[in-house]
Design a protein around this motif. Structure first.
Motif, PDB file in Angstrom:
ATOM      1  N   ASN A 218       6.400  -9.075 -12.635  1.00 22.10           N
ATOM      2  CA  ASN A 218       7.142  -9.408 -11.423  1.00 22.10           C
ATOM      3  C   ASN A 218       8.395  -8.572 -11.389  1.00 22.10           C
ATOM      4  O   ASN A 218       9.284  -8.734 -12.223  1.00 22.10           O
ATOM      5  CB  ASN A 218       7.485 -10.907 -11.394  1.00 22.10           C
ATOM      6  N   LEU A 219       8.422  -7.634 -10.438  1.00 24.26           N
ATOM      7  CA  LEU A 219       9.556  -6.730 -10.324  1.00 24.26           C
ATOM      8  C   LEU A 219      10.211  -6.918  -8.958  1.00 24.26           C
ATOM      9  O   LEU A 219       9.619  -6.583  -7.930  1.00 24.26           O
ATOM     10  CB  LEU A 219       9.091  -5.272 -10.509  1.00 24.26           C
ATOM     11  N   MET A 220      11.426  -7.494  -8.972  1.00 18.57           N
ATOM     12  CA  MET A 220      12.205  -7.729  -7.741  1.00 18.57           C
ATOM     13  C   MET A 220      11.374  -8.489  -6.718  1.00 18.57           C
ATOM     14  O   MET A 220      11.320  -8.167  -5.522  1.00 18.57           O
ATOM     15  CB  MET A 220      12.674  -6.396  -7.147  1.00 18.57           C
ATOM     16  N   GLY A 221      10.671  -9.544  -7.171  1.00 23.78           N
ATOM     17  CA  GLY A 221       9.917 -10.380  -6.267  1.00 23.78           C
ATOM     18  C   GLY A 221       8.555  -9.843  -5.917  1.00 23.78           C
ATOM     19  O   GLY A 221       7.796 -10.495  -5.211  1.00 23.78           O
ATOM     20  N   ILE A 222       8.233  -8.629  -6.376  1.00 26.11           N
ATOM     21  CA  ILE A 222       6.934  -8.021  -6.089  1.00 26.11           C
ATOM     22  C   ILE A 222       6.052  -8.171  -7.316  1.00 26.11           C
ATOM     23  O   ILE A 222       6.406  -7.726  -8.404  1.00 26.11           O
ATOM     24  CB  ILE A 222       7.078  -6.532  -5.722  1.00 26.11           C
ATOM     25  N   THR A 223       4.938  -8.820  -7.132  1.00 25.97           N
ATOM     26  CA  THR A 223       4.020  -9.020  -8.253  1.00 25.97           C
ATOM     27  C   THR A 223       3.081  -7.826  -8.366  1.00 25.97           C
ATOM     28  O   THR A 223       2.388  -7.494  -7.411  1.00 25.97           O
ATOM     29  CB  THR A 223       3.212 -10.302  -8.058  1.00 25.97           C
ATOM     30  N   ILE A 224       3.078  -7.218  -9.514  1.00 22.19           N
ATOM     31  CA  ILE A 224       2.204  -6.078  -9.766  1.00 22.19           C
ATOM     32  C   ILE A 224       0.939  -6.595 -10.415  1.00 22.19           C
ATOM     33  O   ILE A 224       0.978  -7.234 -11.463  1.00 22.19           O
ATOM     34  CB  ILE A 224       2.885  -5.038 -10.662  1.00 22.19           C
ATOM     35  N   LYS A 225      -0.184  -6.368  -9.731  1.00 19.98           N
ATOM     36  CA  LYS A 225      -1.456  -6.875 -10.226  1.00 19.98           C
ATOM     37  C   LYS A 225      -2.352  -5.715 -10.654  1.00 19.98           C
ATOM     38  O   LYS A 225      -2.200  -4.598 -10.185  1.00 19.98           O
ATOM     39  CB  LYS A 225      -2.143  -7.703  -9.146  1.00 19.98           C
ATOM     40  N   SER A 226      -3.289  -6.078 -11.484  1.00 21.88           N
ATOM     41  CA  SER A 226      -4.243  -5.066 -11.929  1.00 21.88           C
ATOM     42  C   SER A 226      -5.259  -4.783 -10.842  1.00 21.88           C
ATOM     43  O   SER A 226      -5.412  -5.551  -9.885  1.00 21.88           O
ATOM     44  CB  SER A 226      -4.953  -5.539 -13.199  1.00 21.88           C
ATOM     45  N   LEU A 227      -6.006  -3.676 -10.995  1.00 25.25           N
ATOM     46  CA  LEU A 227      -7.026  -3.302 -10.027  1.00 25.25           C
ATOM     47  C   LEU A 227      -8.108  -4.365  -9.939  1.00 25.25           C
ATOM     48  O   LEU A 227      -8.605  -4.691  -8.852  1.00 25.25           O
ATOM     49  CB  LEU A 227      -7.641  -1.954 -10.418  1.00 25.25           C
ATOM     50  N   ALA A 228      -8.454  -4.966 -11.034  1.00 24.58           N
ATOM     51  CA  ALA A 228      -9.492  -6.000 -11.047  1.00 24.58           C
ATOM     52  C   ALA A 228      -9.050  -7.225 -10.264  1.00 24.58           C
ATOM     53  O   ALA A 228      -9.844  -7.840  -9.531  1.00 24.58           O
ATOM     54  CB  ALA A 228      -9.836  -6.368 -12.488  1.00 24.58           C
ATOM     55  N   GLU A 229      -7.768  -7.584 -10.401  1.00 27.68           N
ATOM     56  CA  GLU A 229      -7.263  -8.767  -9.677  1.00 27.68           C
ATOM     57  C   GLU A 229      -7.229  -8.508  -8.169  1.00 27.68           C
ATOM     58  O   GLU A 229      -7.541  -9.386  -7.361  1.00 27.68           O
ATOM     59  CB  GLU A 229      -5.868  -9.120 -10.193  1.00 27.68           C
ATOM     60  N   VAL A 234      -9.578  -9.487  -2.614  1.00 34.78           N
ATOM     61  CA  VAL A 234     -10.165  -8.924  -1.397  1.00 34.78           C
ATOM     62  C   VAL A 234     -11.554  -9.513  -1.167  1.00 34.78           C
ATOM     63  O   VAL A 234     -11.929  -9.875  -0.040  1.00 34.78           O
ATOM     64  CB  VAL A 234     -10.223  -7.387  -1.477  1.00 34.78           C
ATOM     65  N   SER A 235     -12.339  -9.574  -2.250  1.00 34.52           N
ATOM     66  CA  SER A 235     -13.680 -10.126  -2.123  1.00 34.52           C
ATOM     67  C   SER A 235     -13.644 -11.588  -1.707  1.00 34.52           C
ATOM     68  O   SER A 235     -14.436 -12.038  -0.880  1.00 34.52           O
ATOM     69  CB  SER A 235     -14.409  -9.970  -3.465  1.00 34.52           C
ATOM     70  N   ARG A 236     -12.712 -12.343  -2.254  1.00 36.83           N
ATOM     71  CA  ARG A 236     -12.587 -13.756  -1.911  1.00 36.83           C
ATOM     72  C   ARG A 236     -12.145 -13.946  -0.466  1.00 36.83           C
ATOM     73  O   ARG A 236     -12.573 -14.838   0.249  1.00 36.83           O
ATOM     74  CB  ARG A 236     -11.597 -14.412  -2.885  1.00 36.83           C
ATOM     75  N   GLY A 237     -11.262 -13.053   0.024  1.00 37.89           N
ATOM     76  CA  GLY A 237     -10.771 -13.150   1.393  1.00 37.89           C
ATOM     77  C   GLY A 237     -11.842 -12.824   2.420  1.00 37.89           C
ATOM     78  O   GLY A 237     -11.891 -13.393   3.505  1.00 37.89           O
ATOM     79  N   CYS A 238     -12.737 -11.902   2.076  1.00 41.97           N
ATOM     80  CA  CYS A 238     -13.804 -11.527   3.000  1.00 41.97           C
ATOM     81  C   CYS A 238     -14.810 -12.663   3.189  1.00 41.97           C
ATOM     82  O   CYS A 238     -15.401 -12.830   4.259  1.00 41.97           O
ATOM     83  CB  CYS A 238     -14.521 -10.278   2.514  1.00 41.97           C
ATOM     84  N   ASN A 239     -15.013 -13.432   2.162  1.00 39.65           N
ATOM     85  CA  ASN A 239     -15.995 -14.501   2.221  1.00 39.65           C
ATOM     86  C   ASN A 239     -15.431 -15.774   2.862  1.00 39.65           C
ATOM     87  O   ASN A 239     -16.183 -16.648   3.312  1.00 39.65           O
ATOM     88  CB  ASN A 239     -16.523 -14.818   0.819  1.00 39.65           C
TER      89      ASN A 239
END
Length: 258
Positions: A218-229, A234-239
């Protein structure tokens, strides 16, 4: 009459000795039984009285680790020259080799020898000199002459080559190493050695190994996520069914007459 060849023998003498009987010479040994003019070359015989004791010089050219590089004939009372070994007993009967005089031999490893003794001859005293031979002294009214020659070095260049390659460090598979850009200039011939030359440059394992699970940062309120996450979200949002906007809800109610 014994013939003396002007040609140098192929191999140098590797050992010199004295025997008591002509029939008991060791295998591979040449016996100097006669002088160059055909006379008996007995080292022990007495000029006035006949003696049953006989001694003959012998030598071998068998290939070995050492070669004879010098021979001296000294008085029995003289001190032994440095580096020389006296021929004290006969090879066949282990009796006293000579009287009044001592035959001394100096040997050296073949690889270290530059010159060596190639031949030994006996001649009658003051008769004549042998060409290419040198006299080391007289024994029993006979001159002992020997011939020197250069030692042929049979050293394989592969030994030197294998030694040079054997000093190179082996590659280690467990470490990943990267050469510095400076090394690329070495082939041009203008490269100058520095203090960092020959110092291995290695990347620590923690930098090149991929961790199994990346921690979210978490950098200045921005969460840095991995490519897998990110792909998973994205897949969950499409469904999933997206919520309707207010305009879409009004249109739906009008159609349904609500």
């Amino acid at each position: 009459m014994s013939e003396v060849s002007n040609q140098l023998p192929a191999d140098p003498i590797s050992a010199v000795g004295v025997i008591a009987s002509l029939s008991k010479a060791p295998d591979g040994y040449y016996v100097v039984a006669q002088t160059t003019d055909g006379s008996d070359a007995d080292l022990w015989k007495d000029g006035l009285f006949k003696s049953k004791v006989t001694r003959y010089l012998c030598f071998t050219r068998k290939t070995g680790a050492d070669v004879v590089v010098d021979v001296k004939l000294i008085d029995i009372k003289d001190a032994l020259p440095e580096g020389f070994t006296p021929v004290e007993v006969t090879l066949d009967t282990k009796e006293t080799a000579t009287r009044k005089s001592r035959l001394c031999v100096k040997s050296s490893p073949c690889a270290a020898a530059v010159t060596a003794v190639y031949d030994i001859q006996m001649i009658a005293k003051s008769k004549y000199h042998l060409v290419n031979y040198a006299c080391i002294g007289e024994i029993n009214s006979m001159g002992v002459w020997y011939r020197m020659g250069d030692v042929s070095q049979h050293q394989s260049s592969q030994e030197t080559s294998s030694t040079a390659h054997g000093d190179a460090p082996a590659n280690t598979a467990s470490k990943r190493t990267t050469s510095r850009p400076d090394d690329e200039h070495q082939s041009s011939g203008n490269y100058t050695m520095t203090a960092l030359d020959d110092v291995p440059f290695a990347i620590p394992e923690k930098f090149y190994e991929n961790p199994k699970e990346m921690q979210q940062v978490n950098l200045m309120g921005i969460t840095i996520k991995s490519l897998a996450e990110i792909e998973e979200e994205v897949s969950r949002g499409c469904n999933a069914r997206l919520p309707l906007t207010p305009l879409a809800q009004n249109a739906k109610q009008t159609v349904l007459g609500l």
